[in-house]
Design a protein around this motif. Structure first.
Motif, PDB file in Angstrom:
ATOM      1  N   TRP A  23       0.829  -1.202   0.000  1.00 31.93           N
ATOM      2  CA  TRP A  23       0.000   0.000   0.000  1.00 31.93           C
ATOM      3  C   TRP A  23       0.863   1.251   0.000  1.00 31.93           C
ATOM      4  N   ASP A  25       0.699   5.341   1.274  1.00 30.73           N
ATOM      5  CA  ASP A  25      -0.020   6.295   2.121  1.00 30.73           C
ATOM      6  C   ASP A  25       0.013   7.668   1.459  1.00 30.73           C
ATOM      7  N   THR A  31      -3.604   3.736  -0.711  1.00 32.61           N
ATOM      8  CA  THR A  31      -3.911   3.294  -2.063  1.00 32.61           C
ATOM      9  C   THR A  31      -2.884   2.242  -2.490  1.00 32.61           C
ATOM     10  N   GLY A  32      -3.002   1.815  -3.751  1.00 37.10           N
ATOM     11  CA  GLY A  32      -2.013   0.911  -4.315  1.00 37.10           C
ATOM     12  C   GLY A  32      -2.422  -0.545  -4.328  1.00 37.10           C
ATOM     13  N   GLU A  34      -5.623  -3.183  -5.350  1.00 37.76           N
ATOM     14  CA  GLU A  34      -6.922  -3.327  -6.010  1.00 37.76           C
ATOM     15  C   GLU A  34      -7.721  -4.451  -5.339  1.00 37.76           C
ATOM     16  N   LYS A 309     -14.928   6.628   2.272  1.00 41.53           N
ATOM     17  CA  LYS A 309     -14.147   6.057   1.170  1.00 41.53           C
ATOM     18  C   LYS A 309     -12.660   5.994   1.483  1.00 41.53           C
ATOM     19  N   THR A 312     -10.177   1.923   2.263  1.00 41.15           N
ATOM     20  CA  THR A 312      -9.862   1.348   0.955  1.00 41.15           C
ATOM     21  C   THR A 312      -9.417  -0.104   1.103  1.00 41.15           C
ATOM     22  N   ALA A 314      -6.568  -1.163   0.347  1.00 44.69           N
ATOM     23  CA  ALA A 314      -5.219  -1.065   0.907  1.00 44.69           C
ATOM     24  C   ALA A 314      -5.263  -0.843   2.415  1.00 44.69           C
TER      25      ALA A 314
END
Length: 354
Positions: A23, A25, A31-32, A34, A309, A312, A314
């Protein structure tokens, strides 16, 4: 919704693919990663290894909802947290929700995948502001929506949810002042339904629900004359919905002011082919699963909570791999807050889950 479907076994190839997931930050969260099959299997494997139960609010991303053990509104999930036989609770929601789970299950370790996931409504009143308000009305009963911090709940006489706020306020001596907080739109709904003149309403709001306005609702209702309207009472358009019904622009029986859990029940019972939904757009996922033959459309398709949201794929993977972020509530605060929640539960109709 409990996850009961058959799940593919974690094979060597899926385990290898999951090990490569890393992931990043960033300013908007982690993120990162799926939400692939490999991710879902790794999440479930880690949860089982930690003896953790995964809870997801109705406003979470669809992938988060689908991997969770239970999906529902915040209080229903917190009650599930107290009942399940798990060492850990991973609460996919915003911070006050994880706090409430900790309040009701103090012996369990509660994690939130990203502790930065706050709430504009909960932030609209602080404990110090509530103390000052109580000083103005020393004999009043304080009724707080569960969308509040643990400290505010600890200064509250009785909590409520969007589904039982009217019942809670109606249970209070009609001659006694009521301080209702923090949501002004839910407060207005309660005042309409109870007819009380001695209810004082805090001017707080959820910025997402407040942004779903009456003009949008009027336009959508005119464009879809046969649709039912499911309106969350936190919405800025709730009064407009009742006005439309009162003026005959929309049949009265098509306008339904509902909690998120109430929307699920209504979806299964409605005879409409199309439903316009005024709440955070994550709710559409559960509605479409509950009643796949109905066309559910958002009144405002931009009504997405950035805090929800932040949970995530991640962030959830990080929480399960590293045991972060743990939620703590001071024992004295939790004890007082627990009383206000338990008083609400004793009235009945404490919230809806799956």
């Amino acid at each position: 919704m409990s996850i009961t479907s058959d799940r593919p076994a974690v094979t060597e190839s899926t385990a290898s693919a999951a090990a490569d997931m890393q992931w990043i930050d960033g300013p908007g969260g982690f993120t990162g990663v799926e939400p692939t099959l490999e991710w879902a299997e790794e999440v479930r494997r880690l949860a089982k290894a930690r003896n953790a139960t995964l809870l997801a609010h109705n406003y979470e991303l669809p992938a988060i909802q689908d991997v969770a053990d239970h999906v529902g509104d915040s209080l229903a999930l917190s009650r599930i947290a107290a009942e399940v036989d798990s060492d850990e609770i991973v609460f996919c929601g915003v911070h006050f929700m994880a706090e409430t789970a900790k309040i009701l299950s103090p012996d369990k370790r509660v994690l939130i995948p990203d502790a930065r996931a706050g709430c504009s409504l909960a932030d609209s009143i602080t404990a110090d502001e509530l103390r000052a308000w109580k000083d103005e009305f020393p004999d009043a009963m304080v009724v707080s929506y569960v969308n509040t911090t643990a400290e505010v709940k600890g200064l509250t006489d009785i909590c409520c949810t969007s589904s039982n706020a009217v019942d809670v306020v109606a249970s209070i001596d009609p001659d006694r002042d009521v301080l209702f907080l923090p949501d002004q739109f839910l407060g207005a709904h309660v005042k309409r339904e109870t007819g009380r003149d001695n209810i004082h309403i805090w001017a707080g709001e959820c910025h997402v629900h407040a942004g779903i306005n009456g003009d949008e609702l009027t336009e959508q209702a005119a464009a879809h004359p046969d649709a039912d309207l499911f309106i969350h009472p936190e919405c800025g358009c709730a009064t407009s919905a009742l006005y439309l019904a009162g003026e005959g622009a929309v049949p009265d029986d098509r306008v339904k002011i509902l909690s998120t859990g109430g929307m699920i029940d209504a979806a299964r019972e409605t005879g409409a082919k199309q439903v316009l939904v005024a709440t955070e757009i994550g709710m559409l996922h559960q509605l479409r699963k509950a009643a796949p033959g109905i066309d559910f459309q958002a009144v405002n398709d931009r009504a997405s909570c950035p805090y929800m949201k932040m949970i995530t794929p991640a962030a959830l993977l990080r929480a399960l791999r590293e045991g972060r972020d743990e939620v703590f509530v001071a024992d004295d605060v939790a004890a007082r807050a627990r009383q206000s929640v338990e008083r609400m539960i004793s009235i009945g109709n404490p919230g809806s889950g799956e």
